[in-house]
Write an enzyme that holds these catalytic residues in place. Structure first.
Site, PDB file in Angstrom:
ATOM      1  N   LYS A   1     -95.214 -83.089  25.537  1.00 46.96           N
ATOM      2  CA  LYS A   1     -94.878 -82.409  26.796  1.00 46.96           C
ATOM      3  C   LYS A   1     -95.254 -80.925  26.737  1.00 46.96           C
ATOM      4  O   LYS A   1     -95.759 -80.373  27.697  1.00 46.96           O
ATOM      5  CB  LYS A   1     -93.375 -82.530  27.119  1.00 46.96           C
ATOM      6  CG  LYS A   1     -92.873 -83.948  27.251  1.00 46.96           C
ATOM      7  CD  LYS A   1     -91.437 -83.995  27.756  1.00 46.96           C
ATOM      8  CE  LYS A   1     -90.425 -83.259  26.902  1.00 46.96           C
ATOM      9  NZ  LYS A   1     -90.237 -83.821  25.541  1.00 46.96           N
TER      10      LYS A   1
ATOM     11  N   ARG B   1     -82.522 -86.117  16.904  1.00 46.52           N
ATOM     12  CA  ARG B   1     -82.991 -85.757  18.247  1.00 46.52           C
ATOM     13  C   ARG B   1     -83.355 -87.014  19.029  1.00 46.52           C
ATOM     14  O   ARG B   1     -83.102 -87.102  20.228  1.00 46.52           O
ATOM     15  CB  ARG B   1     -84.193 -84.797  18.154  1.00 46.52           C
ATOM     16  CG  ARG B   1     -83.796 -83.425  17.642  1.00 46.52           C
ATOM     17  CD  ARG B   1     -84.986 -82.606  17.222  1.00 46.52           C
ATOM     18  NE  ARG B   1     -85.805 -82.199  18.351  1.00 46.52           N
ATOM     19  CZ  ARG B   1     -87.044 -81.717  18.228  1.00 46.52           C
ATOM     20  NH1 ARG B   1     -87.599 -81.616  17.026  1.00 46.52           N
ATOM     21  NH2 ARG B   1     -87.715 -81.360  19.287  1.00 46.52           N
TER      22      ARG B   1
ATOM     23  N   ARG C   1     -82.082 -82.786  30.670  1.00 42.20           N
ATOM     24  CA  ARG C   1     -82.018 -83.677  29.514  1.00 42.20           C
ATOM     25  C   ARG C   1     -80.759 -84.525  29.554  1.00 42.20           C
ATOM     26  O   ARG C   1     -80.449 -85.223  28.597  1.00 42.20           O
ATOM     27  CB  ARG C   1     -81.994 -82.819  28.255  1.00 42.20           C
ATOM     28  CG  ARG C   1     -83.231 -82.995  27.353  1.00 42.20           C
ATOM     29  CD  ARG C   1     -83.049 -82.010  26.235  1.00 42.20           C
ATOM     30  NE  ARG C   1     -83.879 -82.183  25.094  1.00 42.20           N
ATOM     31  CZ  ARG C   1     -84.902 -81.374  24.800  1.00 42.20           C
ATOM     32  NH1 ARG C   1     -85.269 -80.426  25.614  1.00 42.20           N
ATOM     33  NH2 ARG C   1     -85.540 -81.538  23.668  1.00 42.20           N
TER      34      ARG C   1
ATOM     35  N   ARG D   1     -91.409 -76.104  12.702  1.00 43.71           N
ATOM     36  CA  ARG D   1     -90.097 -75.767  13.258  1.00 43.71           C
ATOM     37  C   ARG D   1     -89.001 -76.404  12.421  1.00 43.71           C
ATOM     38  O   ARG D   1     -89.128 -77.532  11.987  1.00 43.71           O
ATOM     39  CB  ARG D   1     -90.012 -76.298  14.696  1.00 43.71           C
ATOM     40  CG  ARG D   1     -90.051 -75.228  15.746  1.00 43.71           C
ATOM     41  CD  ARG D   1     -90.263 -75.801  17.099  1.00 43.71           C
ATOM     42  NE  ARG D   1     -89.234 -76.760  17.491  1.00 43.71           N
ATOM     43  CZ  ARG D   1     -89.241 -77.381  18.668  1.00 43.71           C
ATOM     44  NH1 ARG D   1     -90.192 -77.143  19.535  1.00 43.71           N
ATOM     45  NH2 ARG D   1     -88.293 -78.229  18.971  1.00 43.71           N
TER      46      ARG D   1
ATOM     47  N   ARG E   1     -96.601 -81.517  13.312  1.00 41.12           N
ATOM     48  CA  ARG E   1     -96.740 -80.440  14.304  1.00 41.12           C
ATOM     49  C   ARG E   1     -96.587 -79.072  13.647  1.00 41.12           C
ATOM     50  O   ARG E   1     -95.723 -78.866  12.810  1.00 41.12           O
ATOM     51  CB  ARG E   1     -95.651 -80.651  15.364  1.00 41.12           C
ATOM     52  CG  ARG E   1     -95.670 -79.653  16.472  1.00 41.12           C
ATOM     53  CD  ARG E   1     -95.030 -80.211  17.692  1.00 41.12           C
ATOM     54  NE  ARG E   1     -93.568 -80.265  17.617  1.00 41.12           N
ATOM     55  CZ  ARG E   1     -92.822 -80.673  18.634  1.00 41.12           C
ATOM     56  NH1 ARG E   1     -93.364 -81.090  19.752  1.00 41.12           N
ATOM     57  NH2 ARG E   1     -91.513 -80.700  18.519  1.00 41.12           N
TER      58      ARG E   1
END
Ligand code: AMP
Length: 217
Positions: free
Chosen positions: A13, A167, A88, A156, A123
């Site tokens: 996203k 998550r 969310r 991260r 990532r």
């Protein structure tokens, strides 16, 4: 043009949001980015936010709704905006609806959890600009270095495997029900709900989004 990007973390996203924001000249509003920024302030509230993010848990609806409320009031949103990571929860979607903040498109990014784990662990980000890379699928020109500034890239804290699993649990329990909610809204309002195969290549997804949005430039 007002767009919401829905979907689990790690489905791309942020990357596609950056492209949409530049292509259509609308701000990309990421509650995740705003929360990470607020952590640097070192207040009691920011300690709570930091610990929730670190655990892979959502922060409270009140905190993120207030952030969105103040951000959407800004002048640069008069032409539209793109919400990345908000809403969310059903309560956050109610907040938008009760505040009469309507949207034109919901783009729902879909990908298996197995692939997501693979994607997120590879990532790397450039925190200062928000540029996002992937060691396999979207590597920088030089290993671990931002293409534009030459700064080092980082993993991260909440992109570590254990946190990602939490998550994803939060996503299934609290965020996934938004799909049904917005499919219903699309029957009642002038709102288009579209699914994006997030496992497709970056360029195919980009082209699909372009064709969806082409009549709204
Ligand atoms: P993101 O960068 O969108 O993946 O968000 C990183 C983290 O920020 C999430 O795992 C949550 O802890 C928190 N967060 C971001 N957006 C929201 C939201 N809309 N509601 C609650 N927590 C959020």
């Amino acid at each position: 043009m007002r767009i919401i990007l829905l979907g689990a973390p790690g489905t791309g996203k942020g990357t596609q949001g950056k492209f949409i924001s530049e292509e259509y000249n609308i701000p990309k509003i990421s509650t995740g980015d705003m929360l990470r920024e607020s952590i640097t302030l070192e207040t009691k509230m920011s300690q709570f936010i930091q610990s929730q993010i670190k655990k892979g848990k959502l922060v409270s609806d009140k905190i993120v709704c207030d952030l969105i409320k103040n951000r959407i009031k800004k002048k640069d949103c008069s032409n539209g905006f793109l919400l990345d990571g908000f809403p969310r929860s059903i309560e956050q979607a109610y907040y938008l609806s009760e505040s009469k903040i309507t949207v034109d498109y919901i783009l729902n990014f879909v990908m298996s959890h197995e692939k997501i784990l693979d994607r997120i662990s590879g990532r790397r980000i450039h925190p200062q600009s928000g540029r996002i890379y992937h060691i396999k699928f979207n590597p920088p020109k030089i290993n671990n270095i931002d293409d534009i500034t030459g700064d080092s890239l980082v993993l991260r804290e909440d992109d570590k495997t254990e946190t990602i699993k939490n998550r994803l649990k939060e996503y299934e329990k609290i965020t996934y029900p938004l799909k049904k909610y917005y499919l219903n809204q699309a029957l009642k309002e002038k709102l288009q709900f579209l699914e994006i195969d997030a496992a497709d290549s970056l360029i195919n997804i980009k082209n699909k989004i372009k064709s969806i949005l082409k009549n709204n430039r």
